[in-house]
Scaffold this motif. Structure first.
Motif, mmCIF file in Angstrom:
data_model
loop_
_atom_site.group_PDB
_atom_site.id
_atom_site.type_symbol
_atom_site.label_atom_id
_atom_site.label_comp_id
_atom_site.label_asym_id
_atom_site.label_seq_id
_atom_site.Cartn_x
_atom_site.Cartn_y
_atom_site.Cartn_z
ATOM 1 N N PRO A 27 0.801 -1.229 0.000
ATOM 2 C CA PRO A 27 0.000 0.000 0.000
ATOM 3 C C PRO A 27 0.832 1.275 0.000
ATOM 4 C CG PRO A 27 -0.892 -1.595 1.546
ATOM 5 C CD PRO A 27 0.400 -2.152 1.078
ATOM 6 N N ALA A 28 1.963 1.254 0.720
ATOM 7 C CA ALA A 28 2.790 2.460 0.764
ATOM 8 C C ALA A 28 3.356 2.781 -0.610
ATOM 9 C CB ALA A 28 3.930 2.286 1.769
ATOM 10 N N LEU A 29 3.763 1.752 -1.336
ATOM 11 C CA LEU A 29 4.288 1.931 -2.687
ATOM 12 C C LEU A 29 3.198 2.446 -3.614
ATOM 13 C CD1 LEU A 29 6.858 1.474 -4.457
ATOM 14 C CD2 LEU A 29 5.918 -0.781 -5.005
ATOM 15 N N ALA A 30 2.002 1.858 -3.520
ATOM 16 C CA ALA A 30 0.885 2.291 -4.362
ATOM 17 C C ALA A 30 0.513 3.740 -4.084
ATOM 18 C CB ALA A 30 -0.314 1.375 -4.131
ATOM 19 N N ALA A 31 0.526 4.125 -2.801
ATOM 20 C CA ALA A 31 0.181 5.498 -2.439
ATOM 21 C C ALA A 31 1.205 6.482 -2.966
ATOM 22 C CB ALA A 31 0.058 5.619 -0.918
ATOM 23 N N ALA A 32 2.483 6.102 -2.935
ATOM 24 C CA ALA A 32 3.548 7.004 -3.377
ATOM 25 C C ALA A 32 3.566 7.169 -4.889
ATOM 26 C CB ALA A 32 4.903 6.484 -2.897
ATOM 27 N N LEU A 33 3.285 6.094 -5.628
ATOM 28 C CA LEU A 33 3.447 6.132 -7.086
ATOM 29 C C LEU A 33 2.149 6.376 -7.846
ATOM 30 C CD1 LEU A 33 5.997 3.231 -7.748
ATOM 31 C CD2 LEU A 33 6.431 5.675 -7.479
ATOM 32 N N GLY A 34 1.002 6.086 -7.228
ATOM 33 C CA GLY A 34 -0.242 6.253 -7.954
ATOM 34 C C GLY A 34 -0.263 5.391 -9.204
ATOM 35 N N ASP A 35 -0.613 5.996 -10.338
ATOM 36 C CA ASP A 35 -0.683 5.226 -11.587
ATOM 37 C C ASP A 35 0.604 5.307 -12.413
ATOM 38 O OD1 ASP A 35 -0.798 7.853 -12.404
ATOM 39 O OD2 ASP A 35 -2.660 7.656 -13.548
ATOM 40 N N LYS A 36 1.688 5.797 -11.818
ATOM 41 C CA LYS A 36 2.948 5.891 -12.550
ATOM 42 C C LYS A 36 3.451 4.506 -12.945
ATOM 43 C CE LYS A 36 4.716 10.180 -10.467
ATOM 44 N NZ LYS A 36 4.793 10.953 -11.719
ATOM 45 N N GLU A 37 4.058 4.427 -14.131
ATOM 46 C CA GLU A 37 4.677 3.198 -14.605
ATOM 47 C C GLU A 37 6.123 3.482 -14.998
ATOM 48 O OE1 GLU A 37 2.313 1.774 -17.883
ATOM 49 O OE2 GLU A 37 1.118 0.509 -16.524
ATOM 50 N N PHE A 38 6.921 2.421 -15.058
ATOM 51 C CA PHE A 38 8.295 2.565 -15.512
ATOM 52 C C PHE A 38 8.316 2.969 -16.986
ATOM 53 C CE2 PHE A 38 9.209 -0.479 -11.984
ATOM 54 C CZ PHE A 38 10.077 0.347 -11.294
ATOM 55 N N ARG A 39 9.304 3.785 -17.334
ATOM 56 C CA ARG A 39 9.485 4.280 -18.696
ATOM 57 C C ARG A 39 10.921 4.745 -18.826
ATOM 58 N NH1 ARG A 39 9.525 9.832 -18.016
ATOM 59 N NH2 ARG A 39 8.596 10.579 -16.078
ATOM 60 N N LEU A 40 11.294 5.205 -20.012
ATOM 61 C CA LEU A 40 12.573 5.887 -20.178
ATOM 62 C C LEU A 40 12.395 7.365 -19.836
ATOM 63 C CD1 LEU A 40 13.871 4.460 -23.587
ATOM 64 C CD2 LEU A 40 14.446 3.701 -21.282
ATOM 65 N N PRO A 41 13.393 8.004 -19.257
ATOM 66 C CA PRO A 41 13.290 9.453 -19.066
ATOM 67 C C PRO A 41 13.300 10.152 -20.417
ATOM 68 C CG PRO A 41 15.527 8.711 -18.620
ATOM 69 C CD PRO A 41 14.711 7.474 -18.836
ATOM 70 N N ASN A 42 12.571 11.272 -20.518
ATOM 71 C CA ASN A 42 12.722 12.050 -21.748
ATOM 72 C C ASN A 42 13.996 12.891 -21.651
ATOM 73 O OD1 ASN A 42 12.067 14.715 -20.596
ATOM 74 N ND2 ASN A 42 9.943 14.007 -20.531
ATOM 75 N N GLU A 43 14.368 13.528 -22.726
ATOM 76 C CA GLU A 43 15.646 14.248 -22.746
ATOM 77 C C GLU A 43 15.686 15.392 -21.750
ATOM 78 O OE1 GLU A 43 18.043 14.498 -26.481
ATOM 79 O OE2 GLU A 43 16.053 14.276 -27.382
ATOM 80 N N TRP A 44 14.556 16.055 -21.537
ATOM 81 C CA TRP A 44 14.503 17.122 -20.539
ATOM 82 C C TRP A 44 14.813 16.557 -19.167
ATOM 83 C CZ3 TRP A 44 13.823 22.192 -21.647
ATOM 84 C CH2 TRP A 44 13.265 22.528 -22.884
ATOM 85 N N GLU A 45 14.130 15.484 -18.817
ATOM 86 C CA GLU A 45 14.298 14.892 -17.487
ATOM 87 C C GLU A 45 15.727 14.396 -17.281
ATOM 88 O OE1 GLU A 45 9.787 13.181 -16.690
ATOM 89 O OE2 GLU A 45 11.206 12.006 -17.883
ATOM 90 N N TRP A 46 16.261 13.720 -18.290
ATOM 91 C CA TRP A 46 17.606 13.173 -18.143
ATOM 92 C C TRP A 46 18.615 14.292 -17.885
ATOM 93 C CZ3 TRP A 46 22.499 13.637 -19.652
ATOM 94 C CH2 TRP A 46 23.390 12.610 -19.293
ATOM 95 N N ALA A 47 18.571 15.330 -18.713
ATOM 96 C CA ALA A 47 19.542 16.422 -18.584
ATOM 97 C C ALA A 47 19.366 17.170 -17.264
ATOM 98 C CB ALA A 47 19.417 17.380 -19.761
ATOM 99 N N TYR A 48 18.135 17.394 -16.876
ATOM 100 C CA TYR A 48 17.839 18.102 -15.623
ATOM 101 C C TYR A 48 18.358 17.309 -14.414
ATOM 102 C CZ TYR A 48 14.773 20.266 -12.033
ATOM 103 O OH TYR A 48 14.266 20.893 -10.925
ATOM 104 N N ALA A 49 18.131 15.998 -14.418
ATOM 105 C CA ALA A 49 18.621 15.149 -13.322
ATOM 106 C C ALA A 49 20.144 15.109 -13.309
ATOM 107 C CB ALA A 49 18.051 13.740 -13.457
ATOM 108 N N ALA A 50 20.758 14.984 -14.484
ATOM 109 C CA ALA A 50 22.218 14.956 -14.567
ATOM 110 C C ALA A 50 22.814 16.264 -14.063
ATOM 111 C CB ALA A 50 22.664 14.695 -16.006
#
Length: 351
Positions: free
Chosen positions: A197-220
């Protein structure tokens, strides 16, 4: 398992009694516990870990800035939360802070929160999700090249080991169809949410995917504090390009020692978010929505979700590159098609 739960329950009761569970616990709250069948769900008062579920031997650890996701009792991996709330400019040259042609095209975006893997996807995760053995790993199957150099199976560049990044996998094998890695791991994630339940509450309907280029560069670049960090490489700051030895602190690369080999994840220093190997080791595939206004660029995904070619973008460079300039956060590579594979190319998960 029941003995384990009794020990956990006893420890928690001693710490503060049985009082029910909030979704989030603060650092001031005492430990609280509730039992439910053969499971114990606990909220911790520590400032780092706020919620843990103990059940069937698998632990999903949910904190303010990370989630530890269990695939099995022995294979767990960390997803780091990257806070948005600030604008970020995707640049084409120089450091991430250089006002380049993308800024001139208005390529500044208000970033939203997302999660990204602490490490690249490793071979143990790939084997577990895809249901294969070492002998069936992509790096075990055939010799490959980087540039004009041939690397036969069994050489240092095609190492097999659970904590080496998975490489030599195609875009299609990662992303396309029911038999792809993402399809299979998201089926597993659905099961994990149902039991945690804690995992479900934290992630909601999110699924695994590849980061987009904006996200990758911003995180880096270090996330919301990128402007003060001024990263040239992910984890190394500089208003001008740092000296080569600085690159070596954060990146598995071939700049100083020509044609070194892939390394286990986390063998270099992390950036400010605790992300490893965002620079070097293996190239990391990204989904599109980068390079706005340049529909003829390789690997461009337009805002309607249509790819303009079979090429796919990748970021971070790899151990096989010998020029320091190729390791800038802003440097962009591309894979030559959806079926292409390379022993210096892997990927990182996002949510």
């Amino acid at each position: 398992m029941k003995k384990q739960i009794k020990k956990i329950a006893a420890a928690l009761i001693l710490a503060g009694g049985v009082m029910g569970i909030p979704h989030r616990a603060t650092a001031e709250e005492i430990v609280k516990i509730i039992g439910e069948g053969n499971k114990v769900i606990a909220s911790y008062s520590a400032s780092t870990v706020t919620s843990i579920e103990f059940g069937e031997g698998q632990i999903a650890e949910v904190a303010d800035n990370y989630i530890m996701i269990p695939l099995t009792d022995n294979i767990k991996f960390k997803m780091i939360k990257v806070e948005g709330g600030v604008p970020y400019t995707l640049t084409a040259s120089g450091s991430t802070l250089t006002a380049g042609e993308w800024a001139n095209n208005g390529a500044t975006k208000q970033m939203e929160d997302f999660w990204i893997g602490e490490f690249e996807v490793t071979q143990d995760i790939w084997k577990e999700v895809m249901g294969i053995t070492d002998a069936k790993l992509p790096v075990s199957s055939y010799e490959a090249t980087v540039g004009s150099t041939i690397y036969p199976v069994g050489t240092a560049q095609t190492k097999i080991g659970d904590k080496y990044p998975i490489a030599n996998v195609s875009w299609n094998a990662i992303c396309d169809g029911d038999s792809s890695f993402l399809s299979k791991i998201n089926a597993r994630l659905k099961e994990l949410k149902a039991n945690n339940p804690a995992l479900a509450a934290a992630l909601g309907d999110k699924e695994f995917r590849l980061p987009n280029e904006w996200e990758w560069a911003y995180a880096a670049a270090g996330g919301k504090n990128y402007a003060s960090l001024q990263y040239w490489y992910s984890g190394i700051s500089g208003t001008t390009q740092p000296a080569n030895p600085e690159l070596d602190k954060v990146a598995v690369n071939s700049v100083i020692t020509t044609l070194t080999s892939v390394a286990e994840v986390g063998s270099k220093e992390p950036n400010a978010l605790g992300l490893y190997d965002m620079t070097g080791n293996v190239w990391e595939r990204c989904s599109g929505l980068g390079y706005p206004g340049h529909v003829n660029e390789y690997g461009y995904l337009d805002n309607s979700g249509t790819w303009q070619s079979s090429y796919r973008p990748q970021r971070g460079s790899s151990w096989g590159y010998t020029t320091a300039n190729s390791f800038r956060i802003s440097y962009r590579g591309y894979d030559t098609g959806t079926t292409g594979r390379g022993i210096n190319g892997g990927f990182r998960l996002a949510l």
